[in-house]
Design a protein around this motif. Structure first.
Motif, PDB file in Angstrom:
ATOM      1  N   VAL A  79      -2.077  -0.940  -8.003  1.00  0.00           N
ATOM      2  CA  VAL A  79      -0.845  -0.686  -7.270  1.00  0.00           C
ATOM      3  C   VAL A  79       0.180  -0.193  -8.292  1.00  0.00           C
ATOM      4  CG1 VAL A  79       0.945  -1.652  -5.788  1.00  0.00           C
ATOM      5  CG2 VAL A  79      -1.396  -2.560  -5.670  1.00  0.00           C
ATOM      6  N   THR A  92      -4.457  -6.293  -0.897  1.00  0.00           N
ATOM      7  CA  THR A  92      -3.175  -5.601  -1.001  1.00  0.00           C
ATOM      8  C   THR A  92      -2.796  -5.095   0.377  1.00  0.00           C
ATOM      9  OG1 THR A  92      -3.601  -4.923  -3.287  1.00  0.00           O
ATOM     10  CG2 THR A  92      -1.934  -3.688  -2.083  1.00  0.00           C
ATOM     11  N   GLY A 130     -10.805   1.105   6.952  1.00  0.00           N
ATOM     12  CA  GLY A 130     -10.369   1.867   5.785  1.00  0.00           C
ATOM     13  C   GLY A 130      -9.222   2.816   6.066  1.00  0.00           C
ATOM     14  N   GLN A 131      -8.474   2.544   7.109  1.00  0.00           N
ATOM     15  CA  GLN A 131      -7.350   3.402   7.498  1.00  0.00           C
ATOM     16  C   GLN A 131      -6.143   2.533   7.853  1.00  0.00           C
ATOM     17  OE1 GLN A 131      -7.228   6.846   7.731  1.00  0.00           O
ATOM     18  NE2 GLN A 131      -9.316   6.984   6.898  1.00  0.00           N
ATOM     19  N   PRO A 132      -4.947   3.103   7.809  1.00  0.00           N
ATOM     20  CA  PRO A 132      -3.781   2.358   8.308  1.00  0.00           C
ATOM     21  C   PRO A 132      -3.931   2.084   9.806  1.00  0.00           C
ATOM     22  CG  PRO A 132      -3.110   4.333   7.091  1.00  0.00           C
ATOM     23  CD  PRO A 132      -4.589   4.438   7.300  1.00  0.00           C
ATOM     24  N   HIS A 136      -1.612  -1.043   6.246  1.00  0.00           N
ATOM     25  CA  HIS A 136      -2.803  -0.583   5.541  1.00  0.00           C
ATOM     26  C   HIS A 136      -3.197  -1.693   4.573  1.00  0.00           C
ATOM     27  CE1 HIS A 136      -5.816   2.130   4.018  1.00  0.00           C
ATOM     28  NE2 HIS A 136      -5.378   1.992   2.786  1.00  0.00           N
ATOM     29  N   THR A 171      -8.456  -2.679  -7.472  1.00  0.00           N
ATOM     30  CA  THR A 171      -7.302  -2.006  -6.877  1.00  0.00           C
ATOM     31  C   THR A 171      -6.207  -1.861  -7.930  1.00  0.00           C
ATOM     32  OG1 THR A 171      -7.775  -3.025  -4.724  1.00  0.00           O
ATOM     33  CG2 THR A 171      -5.563  -2.141  -5.034  1.00  0.00           C
ATOM     34  N   TYR A 217      -4.140   5.712  -1.545  1.00  0.00           N
ATOM     35  CA  TYR A 217      -3.210   5.628  -0.424  1.00  0.00           C
ATOM     36  C   TYR A 217      -1.819   5.521  -1.023  1.00  0.00           C
ATOM     37  CZ  TYR A 217      -0.857   3.996   3.827  1.00  0.00           C
ATOM     38  OH  TYR A 217      -0.006   3.876   4.900  1.00  0.00           O
ATOM     39  N   ARG A 272       2.651   6.137  -0.629  1.00  0.00           N
ATOM     40  CA  ARG A 272       3.861   6.353   0.165  1.00  0.00           C
ATOM     41  C   ARG A 272       4.956   6.859  -0.765  1.00  0.00           C
ATOM     42  NH1 ARG A 272       4.131   0.689   3.374  1.00  0.00           N
ATOM     43  NH2 ARG A 272       3.881  -0.076   1.262  1.00  0.00           N
ATOM     44  N   PRO A 317      -5.248   7.553   3.766  1.00  0.00           N
ATOM     45  CA  PRO A 317      -5.961   7.455   2.494  1.00  0.00           C
ATOM     46  C   PRO A 317      -6.692   8.767   2.205  1.00  0.00           C
ATOM     47  CG  PRO A 317      -6.512   5.615   3.948  1.00  0.00           C
ATOM     48  CD  PRO A 317      -5.769   6.611   4.773  1.00  0.00           C
ATOM     49  N   ARG A 377      -1.212  -4.212 -11.324  1.00  0.00           N
ATOM     50  CA  ARG A 377       0.107  -4.002 -10.746  1.00  0.00           C
ATOM     51  C   ARG A 377       0.939  -3.406 -11.863  1.00  0.00           C
ATOM     52  NH1 ARG A 377       3.355  -4.181  -6.248  1.00  0.00           N
ATOM     53  NH2 ARG A 377       3.277  -6.132  -5.078  1.00  0.00           N
ATOM     54  N   GLY A 437     -14.556  -2.098  -6.447  1.00  0.00           N
ATOM     55  CA  GLY A 437     -13.741  -2.969  -5.608  1.00  0.00           C
ATOM     56  C   GLY A 437     -12.380  -3.283  -6.171  1.00  0.00           C
ATOM     57  N   SER A 474      -8.014   2.825  -5.124  1.00  0.00           N
ATOM     58  CA  SER A 474      -9.195   1.970  -4.946  1.00  0.00           C
ATOM     59  C   SER A 474     -10.298   2.476  -5.867  1.00  0.00           C
ATOM     60  CB  SER A 474      -9.667   2.013  -3.495  1.00  0.00           C
ATOM     61  OG  SER A 474      -8.654   1.553  -2.641  1.00  0.00           O
ATOM     62  N   LEU A 496      -8.617 -11.067  -2.846  1.00  0.00           N
ATOM     63  CA  LEU A 496      -7.367 -10.538  -3.390  1.00  0.00           C
ATOM     64  C   LEU A 496      -7.076  -9.235  -2.654  1.00  0.00           C
ATOM     65  CD1 LEU A 496      -5.339 -11.344  -5.593  1.00  0.00           C
ATOM     66  CD2 LEU A 496      -6.593  -9.902  -7.195  1.00  0.00           C
ATOM     67  N   GLU A 550       4.850   4.877  -4.339  1.00  0.00           N
ATOM     68  CA  GLU A 550       3.948   3.720  -4.312  1.00  0.00           C
ATOM     69  C   GLU A 550       2.540   4.282  -4.205  1.00  0.00           C
ATOM     70  OE1 GLU A 550       4.732  -0.312  -2.006  1.00  0.00           O
ATOM     71  OE2 GLU A 550       5.341   1.458  -0.924  1.00  0.00           O
ATOM     72  N   LEU A 589      -0.069  -2.963   2.603  1.00  0.00           N
ATOM     73  CA  LEU A 589       1.018  -1.982   2.578  1.00  0.00           C
ATOM     74  C   LEU A 589       1.589  -1.906   3.977  1.00  0.00           C
ATOM     75  CD1 LEU A 589      -1.484  -0.482   0.566  1.00  0.00           C
ATOM     76  CD2 LEU A 589       0.747   0.284  -0.225  1.00  0.00           C
ATOM     77  N   THR A 606      -6.129  -3.066   1.612  1.00  0.00           N
ATOM     78  CA  THR A 606      -7.225  -2.688   0.740  1.00  0.00           C
ATOM     79  C   THR A 606      -7.465  -3.822  -0.245  1.00  0.00           C
ATOM     80  OG1 THR A 606      -8.050  -0.925  -0.720  1.00  0.00           O
ATOM     81  CG2 THR A 606      -5.744  -1.533  -0.940  1.00  0.00           C
ATOM     82  N   GLY A 607      -8.585  -3.740  -0.960  1.00  0.00           N
ATOM     83  CA  GLY A 607      -8.921  -4.791  -1.908  1.00  0.00           C
ATOM     84  C   GLY A 607     -10.131  -5.559  -1.434  1.00  0.00           C
ATOM     85  N   THR A 608     -10.132  -6.848  -1.741  1.00  0.00           N
ATOM     86  CA  THR A 608     -11.251  -7.706  -1.377  1.00  0.00           C
ATOM     87  C   THR A 608     -10.727  -8.884  -0.566  1.00  0.00           C
ATOM     88  OG1 THR A 608     -11.032  -9.098  -3.333  1.00  0.00           O
ATOM     89  CG2 THR A 608     -12.368  -7.100  -3.561  1.00  0.00           C
ATOM     90  N   THR A 638       5.000  -3.979  -0.004  1.00  0.00           N
ATOM     91  CA  THR A 638       3.641  -4.133  -0.508  1.00  0.00           C
ATOM     92  C   THR A 638       3.455  -5.580  -0.930  1.00  0.00           C
ATOM     93  OG1 THR A 638       3.579  -1.859  -1.293  1.00  0.00           O
ATOM     94  CG2 THR A 638       1.969  -3.368  -2.242  1.00  0.00           C
ATOM     95  N   VAL A 639       2.346  -6.152  -0.511  1.00  0.00           N
ATOM     96  CA  VAL A 639       2.050  -7.553  -0.801  1.00  0.00           C
ATOM     97  C   VAL A 639       0.675  -7.641  -1.450  1.00  0.00           C
ATOM     98  CG1 VAL A 639       1.649  -9.841   0.182  1.00  0.00           C
ATOM     99  CG2 VAL A 639       3.371  -8.325   1.201  1.00  0.00           C
ATOM    100  N   VAL A 640       0.623  -8.226  -2.616  1.00  0.00           N
ATOM    101  CA  VAL A 640      -0.668  -8.589  -3.205  1.00  0.00           C
ATOM    102  C   VAL A 640      -0.837 -10.085  -2.971  1.00  0.00           C
ATOM    103  CG1 VAL A 640      -1.969  -8.884  -5.340  1.00  0.00           C
ATOM    104  CG2 VAL A 640      -0.709  -6.762  -4.926  1.00  0.00           C
TER     105      VAL A 640
END
Lengths: 296, 330
Positions: B229, A173, A283-285, A164, B227, B199, B201, B325, B150, B225, B221, A171, B217, A175, A166-168, A185-187
Motif C-alpha cells: 500500500v 487491505t 477480485g473487483q471493487p 475493494h 500486498t 488498484y 485511487r 484493478p 505500507r 499473496g 498485489s 491480513l 493511493e 479500500l 485485497t490481501g489474505t 484504506t484499512v490494513v
C-alpha cells in the motif's frame, strides 16, 4: 442498579470475551449488578458462538431485554438488519460491542474531526494489526474488520458505497469509497506473536485523517506510559478502558431509551465486511447495495 | 585509473544533487552540462568552475572524454535522448521514470543491451539510508517472509506554478510515473515478489484544475499473496511538514518507522517542522553503484526493475482512470 445476566461464554474460535472482558467490566461498573438468571435481568450480555448469536439476540429482544452483544452482532447482514428492526419495534436498547471506537485517543479524535479541526476530511488511513493470539477460523476480516470500519464511520459520519479488498484472510487491505468522494484504506489482521505485545494485543492501531486544512495523526494505543524493565518494554494504558466506556454507553442508552451505539452501526459495518468478502472473491471493487429487505 | 567523464543533461534543481555526487566520487569527473536554455547551461557551467556547456545533447556527445551521461530532463524526453546516448555508445543514468510508456522503456532497455552499455534509472530511494536498512532487515530474515508493505511519502513541496512540466501529464506521464514509481519500485524491491496487479485511487486535492493527481493511493498485489500500500502525496497540508511512514509486516515480525522516526522536531512560532537526521548521501551512493556497474559489477538497480516500475506506474494511471484493478505484466 441495572440487573445483568451473562448469556454464553463463546465467540469466534477460542474467544471467551464474556469472561475476559464483559464480566469484569460489569462487576466493576457502578451502574450494573450481575444476576444469575435471564428472568431476573433487564440486560442480557450475549456472547454465544457467532452462528447462534443472531438468534439469541433476537430472542432476547422479543423477551423485552436490553442487550449487550459480543461482536459481530450477527453472522450475516440479514440477521443484523432484522435485529435492528426488532429492537426498534420492541423499544429495547441493543449495543454491539464495537468498543474500539471508545478508546480515549479515538474519542478525542472523533470530536476533533467532527468539529472541523482538519477542515473537511478527504482521506483516512488506518492500521489495525493484532500480534499473536489464536487466529480466527472465520478469518480476521470477519473477526476484526468491523472495529476499524466502525471507527471510520464514527470519525467521518459518512457511509461507505464501494469496497475493494485485497490481501489474505489473515491480513486484509480494505479500500473504501465514502460519500462526498472521501476515501479510506484499512490494513487489518493478525501478524505473528511479537515480543512485548501481549498475545492478541494490538501491535499497530493508528489513524491518519487528512483534511483540507490539516492532518490528524492518531495512535489509538495512547494514552499510555512506556514502561521499561530488565526483561520487558511495553505500554501501560492510562485511559479509561474501552469496555468500561461501552458499558457507560449502555447504561446511558437504557436511561434515555436510545444508545449512542446501536444495531444500525452493526448493520452498516456488516455491509462493508460482506462487500469486502465479495470483493475478495471476485477480485473487483463491489458497490454496496440497498438495505436487505426482511420481515417478520 | 582514468576518471569516467560525465555529461549532465538538464540544469534543473535535481542536477545539483547529481553534480554534488560526481564531485564526491574520485572515479568520476563532470565534463559538461547541456540545457536547452543556453543561459541556464552557461550559469551552471560557471558554477562548476567553467566546465563545457551546450544547448543540445548531440554536441556534448562529441566532446572528448565523455563516457557517460546523466539525464535530468522532463520525463517525455527520456526515451529520445536516452536512445541517442545508446547510439553514441555511452552509459546512462536517467532520472526516473525510465520512460513514460512501457514501449519506450523496453526500447531503451533493448538499445542499451545491444550497445553493451550500462543503463540505470535513478530510483534513488533504494540508496537512501532508510531504504537500504529496510532491505537489509528483510534480507537478514529477521521478520520472516514479508507479506505487507505500507509506505507513505507525504507533503513537502508542491509544483511551483501552472507552467511546471511535472503538472502536464503529457510531459511527466502523470504523478504515478513521476513520483509514484519511487514507492512502487521500493516496495517491490523490499518484498522481492512479482507484481501481478494494481488498484489505485487518485485525487486532485490542491486544485480541481490540476491535470495530475497530487494524492495517489497505489495498492500492488504480488504473486506470493503479498500486498503493498503506497501513498504519494503533494496534497497534504501543511506542506512544511514532510512525512514519511513505513510498516513492513512479515511472517515472523514487523519493521516500522513512524513519521518522526528519522527527524527531530522544531516547535517554532511558524509551526512545527522536521529536521531530518544527517545521513548518507543517496545520490552519491546511487552514482557509486552506477560506476560500479560500468566497471563490471552487477547493477544495484537492474534495467528490468526500471521497466517494471514503468509498468506499475502506467497500471496505476490506468486503474485510476477506470476505477478497476489492472493486471501487471512488465
Amino acid at each position: 442498579m441495572i440487573r445483568v445476566a451473562l448469556v454464553g461464554n463463546a465467540g469466534i474460535g477460542s474467544q471467551d470475551h464474556q469472561n475476559s472482558m464483559y464480566r469484569p467490566a460489569f462487576e466493576r461498573h457502578p451502574r450494573f449488578e450481575l444476576v444469575d438468571t435471564a428472568e431476573e435481568a433487564e440486560v442480557l450480555s450475549i456472547a454465544v458462538p457467532l452462528a447462534e448469536r443472531g438468534t439469541a439476540v433476537a430472542d432476547a429482544i422479543r423477551a423485552g431485554k436490553h442487550v449487550l452483544a459480543d461482536k459481530p452482532l450477527a453472522a450475516t447482514l440479514a440477521e443484523a438488519t432484522e435485529i435492528e428492526r426488532l429492537a426498534a419495534a420492541h423499544g429495547v436498547v441493543v449495543v454491539p460491542a464495537h468498543h474500539q471506537r471508545f478508546g480515549a485517543a479515538l474519542r478525542s479524535a472523533i470530536a476533533a474531526v467532527r468539529a472541523g479541526r482538519v477542515g473537511l476530511p478527504w482521506n483516512v488511513q488506518c492500521d489495525f494489526v493484532v500480534a499473536g493470539g489464536d487466529p480466527a477460523p472465520t478469518g480476521e476480516l470477519v473477526n476484526f474488520g468491523l472495529y476499524p470500519v466502525d471507527v471510520l464511520r464514527a470519525l467521518l459520519g459518512l457511509e461507505v458505497h464501494r469496497v475493494h479488498a485485497t490481501g489474505t484472510p489473515d491480513l486484509v487491505t480494505l479500500l473504501l469509497d465514502h460519500e462526498h468522494g472521501v476515501t479510506s484504506t484499512v490494513v487489518c489482521g493478525r501478524v505473528p506473536a511479537l515480543r512485548d505485545v501481549p498475545p492478541g494485543g494490538l501491535a499497530v492501531h493508528r489513524y491518519r485523517i487528512s483534511g483540507s486544512h490539516g492532518v490528524l495523526a492518531v495512535d489509538a494505543r495512547k494514552p499510555a506510559l512506556q514502561v521499561r524493565t530488565t526483561d520487558t518494554f511495553g505500554p501501560v494504558w492510562t485511559g479509561p478502558g474501552t469496555v468500561d466506556v461501552l458499558l457507560d454507553v449502555l447504561a446511558a442508552g437504557i436511561a434515555a431509551g436510545r444508545a449512542a451505539l446501536g444495531p444500525h452501526d452493526a448493520v452498516q459495518a456488516q455491509r462493508v465486511i460482506e462487500a469486502a468478502q465479495r470483493s475478495m472473491a471476485v477480485g473487483q471493487p463491489v458497490a454496496i447495495g440497498q438495505p436487505v429487505e426482511t420481515g417478520e | 585509473m582514468d576518471r569516467i567523464g560525465i555529461v549532465l543533461v538538464g540544469a534543473g534543481f535535481i542536477a545539483d544533487a547529481h553534480s554534488g555526487a560526481i564531485d564526491a566520487d574520485p572515479r568520476a569527473t563532470l565534463i559538461g552540462i547541456v540545457d536547452a536554455d543556453p543561459a541556464r547551461a552557461a550559469a551552471f557551467a560557471r558554477k562548476q568552475g567553467g566546465i563545457r556547456y551546450a544547448p543540445d545533447l548531440d554536441t556534448a556527445l562529441r566532446w572528448p572524454g565523455v563516457d557517460a551521461v546523466i539525464l535530468c530532463t522532463p520525463n517525455d524526453t527520456h526515451a529520445p535522448l536516452g536512445l541517442a546516448v545508446a547510439t553514441a555508445g555511452k552509459h546512462l543514468l536517467v532520472e526516473k521514470p525510465l520512460a513514460t510508456t512501457l514501449a519506450d522503456a523496453h526500447r531503451l532497455a533493448d538499445a542499451f543491451e545491444a550497445a553493451d552499455r550500462v543503463l540505470v534509472a535513478a530510483h534513488t530511494h533504494r540508496f537512501y539510508d532508510y531504504g537500504r536498512a529496510v532491505k537489509q532487515t528483510i534480507s537478514s530474515g529477521a521478520i520472516g517472509r514479508p507479506v505487507l508493505v505500507r509506505l507513505a511519502i507525504l507533503g513537502g513541496w508542491i509544483w511551483p506554478d501552472w507552467s511546471a512540466w511535472v503538472g502536464d501529464p503529457e510531459r511527466s506521464g502523470g504523478h504515478a510515473l513521476h513520483n509514484g514509481v519511487h514507492l512502487l519500485d521500493l516496495a517491490t524491491w523490499w518484498l522481492g515478489g512479482e507484481p501481478t496487479g494494481v488498484y489505485a485511487r487518485g485525487r486532485k486535492q490542491t486544485a480541481a484544475e490540476l491535470r495530475i493527481y497530487d494524492y495517489l493511493e497505489m495498492v500492488v498485489s504480488y504473486a506470493d499473496g503479498a500486498t503493498a500500500v503506497c501513498e504519494m502525496s503533494r496534497a497534504h497540508r501543511p506542506g512544511s511538514l514532510a512525512q514519511r511512514e513505513l510498516l513492513v509486516a512479515g511472517t515472523a515480525g514487523i519493521v516500522e518507522q513512524g513519521w518522526d522516526g528519522e527527524s527531530s522536531l522544531v516547535f517554532g512560532e511558524a509551526g512545527t517542522t522536521t529536521v531530518p537526521a544527517a545521513g548518507g548521501n543517496g545520490f552519491a551512493a546511487q552514482l557509486g553503484a552506477w560506476l560500479d556497474a560500468i566497471g563490471g559489477a552487477a547493477p544495484a538497480m537492474p534495467v528490468a526493475d526500471a521497466v517494471r516500475a514503468v509498468a506499475l506506474g502506467v497500471a496505476v494511471e490506468e486503474s485510476i482512470a477506470t476505477g478497476k484493478p489492472v493486471a501487471v505484466t512488465a
